[in-house]
Design a protein around this motif. Structure first.
Motif, PDB file in Angstrom:
ATOM      1  N   ASP A 182      44.594  -7.141 -20.032  1.00  0.00           N
ATOM      2  CA  ASP A 182      43.728  -8.062 -19.300  1.00  0.00           C
ATOM      3  C   ASP A 182      43.976  -8.085 -17.799  1.00  0.00           C
ATOM      4  OD1 ASP A 182      46.192  -9.274 -19.392  1.00  0.00           O
ATOM      5  OD2 ASP A 182      45.584 -10.841 -20.801  1.00  0.00           O
TER       6      ASP A 182
ATOM      7  N   ASP B 187      46.602  -8.982 -16.044  1.00  0.00           N
ATOM      8  CA  ASP B 187      47.355 -10.101 -15.481  1.00  0.00           C
ATOM      9  C   ASP B 187      48.763  -9.710 -15.041  1.00  0.00           C
ATOM     10  OD1 ASP B 187      48.616  -9.734 -17.888  1.00  0.00           O
ATOM     11  OD2 ASP B 187      48.404 -11.809 -18.590  1.00  0.00           O
TER      12      ASP B 187
ATOM     13  N   TRP C 186      38.884  -5.456 -22.821  1.00  0.00           N
ATOM     14  CA  TRP C 186      38.901  -6.917 -22.903  1.00  0.00           C
ATOM     15  C   TRP C 186      37.898  -7.496 -21.918  1.00  0.00           C
ATOM     16  CZ3 TRP C 186      42.165  -4.465 -25.749  1.00  0.00           C
ATOM     17  CH2 TRP C 186      42.829  -5.131 -26.794  1.00  0.00           C
TER      18      TRP C 186
ATOM     19  N   HIS D 248      36.279 -11.212 -20.857  1.00  0.00           N
ATOM     20  CA  HIS D 248      36.437 -12.664 -20.993  1.00  0.00           C
ATOM     21  C   HIS D 248      37.469 -13.004 -22.072  1.00  0.00           C
ATOM     22  CE1 HIS D 248      33.059 -12.986 -18.313  1.00  0.00           C
ATOM     23  NE2 HIS D 248      32.225 -12.432 -19.180  1.00  0.00           N
ATOM     24  N   GLY D 249      38.543 -12.242 -22.073  1.00  0.00           N
ATOM     25  CA  GLY D 249      39.656 -12.545 -22.966  1.00  0.00           C
ATOM     26  C   GLY D 249      39.516 -12.042 -24.387  1.00  0.00           C
ATOM     27  N   ARG D 250      38.419 -11.339 -24.700  1.00  0.00           N
ATOM     28  CA  ARG D 250      38.204 -10.857 -26.056  1.00  0.00           C
ATOM     29  C   ARG D 250      37.986  -9.349 -26.041  1.00  0.00           C
ATOM     30  NH1 ARG D 250      40.301 -13.089 -29.662  1.00  0.00           N
ATOM     31  NH2 ARG D 250      38.892 -12.039 -31.120  1.00  0.00           N
TER      32      ARG D 250
END
Length: 446
Positions: free
Chosen positions: A342, A344, A415, A417-419
């Motif tokens: 993702d 991060d 990924w 939106h987090g999915r």
């Protein structure tokens, strides 16, 4: 719990048995001699480019591609048989908005267990392949528009069959030259291939144990002393549909001439997959072990007594310790892959299990205790279930590539939106006509 995938496991197990051992009295049972004419016996096939049905922000061209190592099986009347064909390597690249596949077949082996890029000292780069039955380590380089192989090591180990099972490349002796650490079947041979001053390669056997399968090699530095260690997973010979298979994880330190040290004693269980690297971001490598399930019964009556465990070992973890960061409700798990899905800046781990899909693990506040776990795709499976987190497009975020052999698809996940969003980038009409053993990244320029 009962394993409702027993029937599919039985079919894959039959294919696995024939792919790795060869048919009785058949030519695959006896490895070819080292003098066999390699160039005339290999084939290169360029398959038509395939456009996937969807593309999640996928560029028309990518600077990196994928190497997919296979065993393949003869198809009769539209159905896959258990008769193995030549070892198969697919080189998958993306150009002009489409995926392009180049195929290499090598009848000197009936399986490629792995393929990866290799740049020898002072020589042109190429693709390294590990073959089984016969056992060959080869380096493939382009010559006159065609990839041609050079054998770096060929061996017969004196057991029922000979296989090059896994390898990793690193500068193990600190002399600036890449070395190849190799795991083999079925006499427990672990060897280091070293490039000599005349550019020939020499296999230095650092371990050997009768009737032992070594499934996996990883390289890292758990104690942080700046010297690389080699980790391997020896076990009892494969017992398909059996209740127990004893195994360990062992360490070697070639530069220090340190031989076998047991770092994880798995008792009546074993592992075919480990990962070494700094996943939790503390600056020091860790060892992660996918311990296969303990089962009872056979076939349709098979029960999982203790499911797959993902265990963590640090430099000071005792071999008999059991630091479990996750459990997977399945009997096999043979791929752990690590990356940042993702963007991060923190790493995640994806576990590909035999029949229960794909699982995403995230370290918590205490990475030495249980991690967060999420099933990200239940509809994905395979006997090996090869998976790779890697950044092919160079945007700093890893994509997930998975060979869902049960479904006959090579899939890509990104990924959003987090999915995870899934797309199919390659599909075969007869799913069980091939078994994917490994996925590796390689520069498209190769």
């Amino acid at each position: 719990m009962r394993d409702h995938a027993a029937t599919r496991f039985g079919l894959w197990a039959l294919f696995f048995l024939f792919a790795c051992q060869g048919e009785k009295a058949g030519p695959a049972e006896t490895p070819p001699t080292a003098q066999a004419p390699e160039a005339r016996e290999t084939t290169t096939i360029e398959e038509p480019a395939v456009k996937p049905p969807t593309t999640q922000g996928l560029p028309d061209s990518l600077p990196n591609g994928l190497l997919l190592a296979y065993s393949q099986f003869e198809v009769v009347n539209g159905k896959a048989t258990a008769k193995p064909g030549p070892a198969r390597l697919e080189i998958l690249t993306r150009e002009g908005g489409a995926w392009k596949t180049e195929v290499i077949e090598d009848p000197q082996s009936n399986v490629f267990h792995k393929a990866m890029p290799l740049k020898p000292r002072g020589q042109a780069p190429g693709f390294l392949t590990l073959g089984g039955s016969g056992a060959y380590v080869k380096l493939w380089r382009p010559e006159k528009g065609k990839l041609e192989p050079t054998t770096l090591w060929q061996a017969e180990f004196g057991g029922k069959f000979s296989r090059m099972r896994d390898a990793e490349v690193a500068d193990l002796y600190g002399d600036g030259t890449p070395d190849i650490a190799v795991a083999t079947h079925d006499q427990g041979v672990v060897a280091i291939l070293r490039q000599r001053p005349n550019n020939k390669w020499k296999a230095v056997r650092i371990d050997q144990k009768k009737d032992t399968f070594v499934h996996e090699i990883e390289i890292g530095d758990l104690d942080g002393d700046g010297v690389l260690e080699v980790y391997a997973t020896p076990s009892d010979p494969n017992k398909l549909d059996a209740e127990a298979q004893h195994g360990k994880v062992v360490r070697y330190v070639p530069k220090k001439k340190e031989g076998r040290t047991v770092v994880a004693d798995l008792g009546n269980r074993h592992a075919k997959e480990i990962y070494v690297g700094d996943v939790d971001g503390d600056g020091t490598d860790e060892l992660y072990v996918a311990v296969e399930a303990l089962t009872k019964g056979r076939g349709a009556n098979l029960e999982i007594i203790e499911p797959v465990e993902i265990r963590r070992y640090d430099a000071d973890t005792p071999p008999d310790a059991k630091v479990v960061i996750a459990t997977i409700p399945d009997r096999l798990s043979r791929f752990l892959t690590v990356g940042d899905v993702d963007g991060d800046g923190k790493k995640e781990m994806v576990i590909a299990s035999f029949s229960k899909g794909l699982w995403l693990l995230r370290p918590g506040k205490d990475p030495k205790s249980e991690w967060g776990i999420e099933n990200i795709d239940r509809d994905s499976g395979g006997f090996e279930h090869a998976a790779l987190l890697t950044d092919l497009d160079g945007d700093g975020i890893d994509e997930l590539y998975v060979a869902a052999d049960n479904q006959g698809e090579l899939r890509r996940y990104v990924w959003v939106h987090g999915r995870p969003k899934r797309e199919v980038i390659q599909k075969r009409d007869i799913p069980m006509s091939q078994m994917t053993w490994n996925i590796s990244r390689a520069p498209t320029a190769l």
